[in-house]
Write a protein that holds these residues in place. Structure first.
Motif, short mmCIF file in Angstrom:
data_model
loop_
_atom_site.label_atom_id
_atom_site.label_comp_id
_atom_site.label_asym_id
_atom_site.label_seq_id
_atom_site.Cartn_x
_atom_site.Cartn_y
_atom_site.Cartn_z
N LEU A 229 12.37 -58.69 34.67
CA LEU A 229 11.01 -58.58 35.23
C LEU A 229 10.55 -59.91 35.82
O LEU A 229 10.01 -59.94 36.94
CB LEU A 229 10.04 -58.13 34.14
N LEU A 230 10.79 -61.01 35.10
CA LEU A 230 10.36 -62.31 35.60
C LEU A 230 11.09 -62.66 36.90
O LEU A 230 10.48 -63.15 37.86
CB LEU A 230 10.62 -63.39 34.54
N ILE A 231 12.39 -62.42 36.96
CA ILE A 231 13.16 -62.73 38.17
C ILE A 231 12.65 -61.92 39.36
O ILE A 231 12.52 -62.43 40.47
CB ILE A 231 14.66 -62.47 37.92
N SER A 232 12.33 -60.64 39.12
CA SER A 232 11.84 -59.80 40.22
C SER A 232 10.47 -60.27 40.70
O SER A 232 10.18 -60.22 41.91
CB SER A 232 11.77 -58.33 39.78
N LEU A 233 9.64 -60.75 39.80
CA LEU A 233 8.32 -61.28 40.18
C LEU A 233 8.47 -62.54 41.02
O LEU A 233 7.75 -62.74 42.01
CB LEU A 233 7.47 -61.56 38.95
N VAL A 234 9.41 -63.40 40.63
CA VAL A 234 9.69 -64.60 41.42
C VAL A 234 10.19 -64.22 42.81
O VAL A 234 9.76 -64.79 43.82
CB VAL A 234 10.73 -65.49 40.70
N ALA A 235 11.08 -63.25 42.88
CA ALA A 235 11.60 -62.78 44.17
C ALA A 235 10.46 -62.30 45.06
O ALA A 235 10.42 -62.60 46.26
CB ALA A 235 12.62 -61.67 43.95
N ASN A 236 9.53 -61.56 44.48
CA ASN A 236 8.39 -61.06 45.24
C ASN A 236 7.57 -62.20 45.83
O ASN A 236 7.19 -62.17 47.01
CB ASN A 236 7.52 -60.18 44.33
N VAL A 237 7.30 -63.22 45.02
CA VAL A 237 6.50 -64.36 45.48
C VAL A 237 7.22 -65.11 46.59
O VAL A 237 6.63 -65.46 47.62
CB VAL A 237 6.18 -65.30 44.30
N VAL A 238 8.53 -65.36 46.41
CA VAL A 238 9.29 -66.12 47.40
C VAL A 238 9.36 -65.37 48.73
O VAL A 238 9.06 -65.93 49.80
CB VAL A 238 10.69 -66.44 46.88
N VAL A 239 9.75 -64.11 48.68
CA VAL A 239 9.96 -63.35 49.92
C VAL A 239 8.65 -63.14 50.67
O VAL A 239 8.61 -63.26 51.90
CB VAL A 239 10.63 -62.00 49.60
#
Length: 303
Positions: A229-239
């Protein structure tokens, strides 16, 4: 919360062999952007900052409204926004890696490659900064709230969460830059900086994958779900922050209208999904592609 170093018993000879091979590769094939990039030649007026197909507006009626000169200007500001966000995330990355390697055995190849990666990232950040200055484009920094989220992430993330966040940022940019470095209508300075980044980041991505696998040995379901979940949230912010809203002012567009066009741009969504195929395969293999994480990736058009 601080990063917990990997216990020595968890690290195998195979892990150390991967790090040693990456060190050998770095010794054989690395670049100095100060001498590899042509910083002195004037920029060709007819070259884009990135392949037009990678523009956030390509494929929309708004793109067709732009003159060729406006399209070139837009792509130059877009690539510099991506570079600026790249610098921001590389600074987060360096802090997380330093924290992860704190008081680890400096004789290990893992420790030495981690410091090699940090040295690479320092050169990359300087390279991107010089490229933006050469294109006479201002720095596009993340919004204050996003910057604070980054500060929080680099402080609390550890193990597979830290390296997973690193990996998603590097994987998405890698696919883009592989196209930019081959683009005949792309500025030579962008083609060269992209080539340098692609070659050296390929080692960083292999290192991140290995660290993720190592960290997850013996990890339980709760930990895997939390990390996913944390990795996916980071991906969302970056992209979602790669191209900042103010970029569209550079060609005289209304930022709100442009952002609405980006959100509806099916071509853009398809390009993002295609760039994430290998990333999603790895996350699935590592047990980090849970249903909640997949929902976020879908919302971000990464899957």
């Amino acid at each position: 919360m601080t990063s917990t170093p990997t216990e020595p018993a968890q690290r195998t000879a195979a892990d150390e062999d991967v790090s040693q091979r990456l060190l050998d590769s770095a010794a054989t094939l690395s670049y100095d952007p100060a001498t590899e990039v042509d910083w002195e030649s004037p920029l060709p007026a007819d070259r884009h900052g990135l392949n037009p197909e990678w523009s956030t507006l390509y494929g929309t009626p708004l793109w067709d409204e732009l003159t060729p000169e406006q399209q070139i200007t837009l792509t130059r500001h877009e690539v510099c926004s991506i570079m600026s966000i790249g610098i921001w995330f590389e600074m987060i990355l360096q802090q997380m890696i330093l924290r992860d390697q704190y008081v680890k055995d400096p004789a290990n190849a893992e420790f030495r490659f981690a410091l090699t990666e940090i040295a690479d990232e320092c050169r990359h950040s300087i390279m991107f900064a010089r490229a933006c200055a050469k294109m006479e484009v201002p720095a596009y920094l993340p919004p204050p709230f996003v910057a604070q989220l980054g500060r929080l992430f680099k402080t609390v993330a550890s193990a597979e969460s830290a390296y997973g966040g690193i990996l998603v940022a590097e994987e998405v940019l890698d696919v883009m830059q592989r196209d930019w470095m081959r683009g005949d209508d792309v500025l030579p300075i962008v083609r060269t900086t992209s080539k340098i980044h692609v070659v050296e980041e390929s080692r960083h991505m292999k290192f991140a994958r290995q660290e993720i696998k190592e960290s997850l040995r013996g990890a339980g379901t709760v930990r895997r779900h939390a990390s996913a979940l944390l990795i996916s949230l980071v991906a969302n912010v970056v992209v979602t922050n790669m191209v900042q809203k103010d970029v569209y002012k550079s060609v005289g567009l209304d930022p709100e209208r442009a952002m609405a066009a980006v959100r509806r741009n099916e071509h853009r969504k398809s390009m993002l999904r295609n760039s994430c195929v290998h990333l999603m395969d790895f996350l699935s293999e590592a047990g980090l592609l849970t249903k909640p994480a997949m929902a976020i990736y879908r919302r971000t058009n990464m899957i």
